[in-house]
Write a protein that holds these residues in place. Structure first.
Motif, short mmCIF file in Angstrom:
data_model
loop_
_atom_site.label_atom_id
_atom_site.label_comp_id
_atom_site.label_asym_id
_atom_site.label_seq_id
_atom_site.Cartn_x
_atom_site.Cartn_y
_atom_site.Cartn_z
N MET A 143 -8.19 4.06 -9.45
CA MET A 143 -7.39 4.55 -8.17
C MET A 143 -6.17 3.91 -7.98
N ILE A 144 -5.17 4.91 -7.69
CA ILE A 144 -3.82 4.46 -7.24
C ILE A 144 -3.66 4.99 -5.77
N ARG A 145 -3.35 4.12 -4.68
CA ARG A 145 -3.11 4.57 -3.42
C ARG A 145 -1.58 4.19 -3.09
N LEU A 146 -0.69 4.85 -2.59
CA LEU A 146 0.61 4.47 -1.98
C LEU A 146 0.44 5.03 -0.57
N ASP A 147 0.93 4.04 0.39
CA ASP A 147 0.89 4.34 1.64
C ASP A 147 2.49 3.71 2.22
N HIS A 148 3.24 4.89 2.26
CA HIS A 148 4.61 4.50 3.03
C HIS A 148 5.28 3.58 1.95
N VAL A 149 5.41 3.79 0.65
CA VAL A 149 5.88 2.89 -0.13
C VAL A 149 7.36 3.15 -0.18
N SER A 150 8.26 2.10 -0.06
CA SER A 150 9.72 2.20 -0.41
C SER A 150 10.07 1.14 -1.20
N TRP A 151 11.17 1.47 -2.09
CA TRP A 151 11.63 0.47 -2.93
C TRP A 151 13.09 0.64 -2.90
N ARG A 152 13.83 -0.62 -2.78
CA ARG A 152 15.31 -0.59 -3.06
C ARG A 152 15.68 -1.67 -4.04
N ARG A 153 16.61 -1.50 -4.76
CA ARG A 153 17.15 -2.40 -5.67
C ARG A 153 17.90 -3.67 -4.98
N GLY A 154 17.25 -4.63 -4.92
CA GLY A 154 18.29 -5.88 -4.47
C GLY A 154 18.34 -5.85 -2.93
N ARG A 155 19.56 -6.02 -2.63
CA ARG A 155 19.54 -6.44 -1.09
C ARG A 155 19.34 -5.38 0.04
N LYS A 156 19.11 -5.80 1.04
CA LYS A 156 18.57 -4.79 2.30
C LYS A 156 19.69 -3.83 2.57
N ASP A 157 20.94 -4.13 2.35
CA ASP A 157 21.89 -2.97 2.63
C ASP A 157 22.00 -1.85 1.70
N HIS A 158 21.20 -1.94 0.61
CA HIS A 158 21.26 -1.01 -0.28
C HIS A 158 20.30 0.15 -0.04
N ALA A 159 20.62 1.47 0.07
CA ALA A 159 19.80 2.50 0.40
C ALA A 159 18.41 2.64 -0.50
N PRO A 160 17.38 2.78 0.09
CA PRO A 160 16.14 2.84 -0.78
C PRO A 160 16.23 3.88 -1.99
N VAL A 161 15.87 3.46 -3.31
CA VAL A 161 15.71 4.46 -4.28
C VAL A 161 14.46 5.51 -4.16
N LEU A 162 13.24 4.74 -3.53
CA LEU A 162 12.16 5.62 -3.21
C LEU A 162 12.00 5.20 -1.94
N SER A 163 11.69 6.39 -1.11
CA SER A 163 11.32 6.17 0.33
C SER A 163 10.26 6.90 0.85
N HIS A 164 9.28 5.76 1.40
CA HIS A 164 8.16 6.19 2.38
C HIS A 164 7.21 7.36 1.15
N LEU A 165 6.83 6.96 0.22
CA LEU A 165 6.10 7.59 -0.45
C LEU A 165 4.57 7.40 -0.34
N SER A 166 3.77 8.40 0.08
CA SER A 166 2.29 8.21 0.33
C SER A 166 1.70 9.26 -0.73
N PHE A 167 0.65 8.64 -1.48
CA PHE A 167 -0.33 9.92 -2.38
C PHE A 167 -1.27 8.79 -2.84
N ASN A 168 -2.29 9.41 -3.22
CA ASN A 168 -3.52 9.03 -3.93
C ASN A 168 -3.70 9.70 -5.25
N VAL A 169 -4.09 8.82 -6.45
CA VAL A 169 -4.66 9.54 -7.41
C VAL A 169 -5.99 8.91 -7.62
N PRO A 170 -6.83 9.56 -7.86
CA PRO A 170 -8.08 9.07 -8.08
C PRO A 170 -8.26 8.57 -9.65
#
Ligand SMILES: Nc1ncnc2c1ncn2[C@@H]1O[C@H](COP(=O)(O)OP(=O)(O)O)[C@@H](O)[C@H]1O
Ligand SMILES: [Mg+2]
Length: 227
Positions: free
Chosen positions: A1-28
């Motif tokens: 099972m995979i669950r993502l709940d509002h997952v964001s990811w940014r490369r490096g420092r906080k002032d970088h815009a996120p590459v992935l924003s608020h991803l929420s999905f499940n895969v059974p």
């Protein structure tokens, strides 16, 4: 099972815009998902995240039933990664090792016996059509051969989750179809499979729900369409 709940990811420092924003999905468990979206949408970044090479900058993520975050111990991440088969877009083979030793790596990490490893490696290399190339150093393989080696390495230890980043772009059509049939079979037997691709023929051949990314956001989840 995979669950993502509002997952964001940014490369490096906080002032970088996120590459992935608020991803929420499940895969059974046993689910198959296409991962679609234009170049630069974040498909490879998401697959690296699911492979726990990188950790979420925000949100909650669960992979194969295990919560993963900043607090997760390194050893636990390593163990988790051993339960995942990943075909990187750029293959990531070890150039100094032979094709057979590259493919054997996941089994060696599991400390399987050498006789068993030998048998399994031969069988899988035969299946991907590289039985006659076992001893060749990975540095001397063509693009298609490297891709087939990376595929063999990703599936040899029968992982619970297979992640494949454009795994057919260096393959001939018949090889691509065989690979796809095998992914479908593995998913039917309980392996979760996520495949990033641009290959329309492939997508038409295997009707499965898609996750669609655009500019780092999930714009469609055909596995769980909005009510
Ligand atoms: N090594 C990198 N350095 C800087 N930016 C990157 C790097 N890799 C990817 N990106 C950026 O991250 C975003 C997502 O890229 P990626 O995950 O490779 O998308 P996709 O696989 O869908 O083409 C894009 O904006 C891309 O330009
Ligand atoms: Mg990519």
């Amino acid at each position: 099972m995979i669950r993502l709940d509002h997952v964001s990811w940014r490369r490096g420092r906080k002032d970088h815009a996120p590459v992935l924003s608020h991803l929420s999905f499940n895969v059974p468990q046993g689910g198959f998902r296409w991962l679609l979206g234009p170049s630069g949408a974040g498909k490879s970044s998401l697959l690296r995240l699911l492979h726990v090479e990188t950790l979420p900058s925000a949100g909650r993520m669960e992979i194969l039933g295990q919560a993963v975050g900043e607090q997760t111990k390194r050893a636990a991440l390593v163990r988790l990664r051993q339960r995942i088969g990943m075909v990187h877009q750029d293959y990531r083979l070890m150039p100094d090792l032979s094709l057979a030793d590259n493919v054997a790596l996941p089994l060696r990490l599991q400390k399987r016996g050498e006789d068993e490893i030998q048998t399994e490696v031969e069988a899988i290399l035969k299946w991907v059509g590289l039985g006659a190339r076992m001893g060749v150093s990975a540095a001397h393989l063509s693009g298609g051969e490297q891709q087939r080696t990376a595929i063999a390495r990703a599936i040899i230890h029968r992982p619970g989750l297979i992640l494949a980043d454009e795994p057919t772009n260096a393959l001939e059509e018949s090889q691509a179809h065989r690979l796809l049939d095998m992914f479908a079979q593995l998913s039917a037997m309980g392996t979760t499979v996520i495949v990033a691709t641009h290959n329309e023929t492939l997508i038409r051949r295997l009707a499965r729900p898609a996750l669609v990314l655009e500019a780092g956001k999930l714009v469609a989840d055909e596995g769980h369409p909005p009510a």
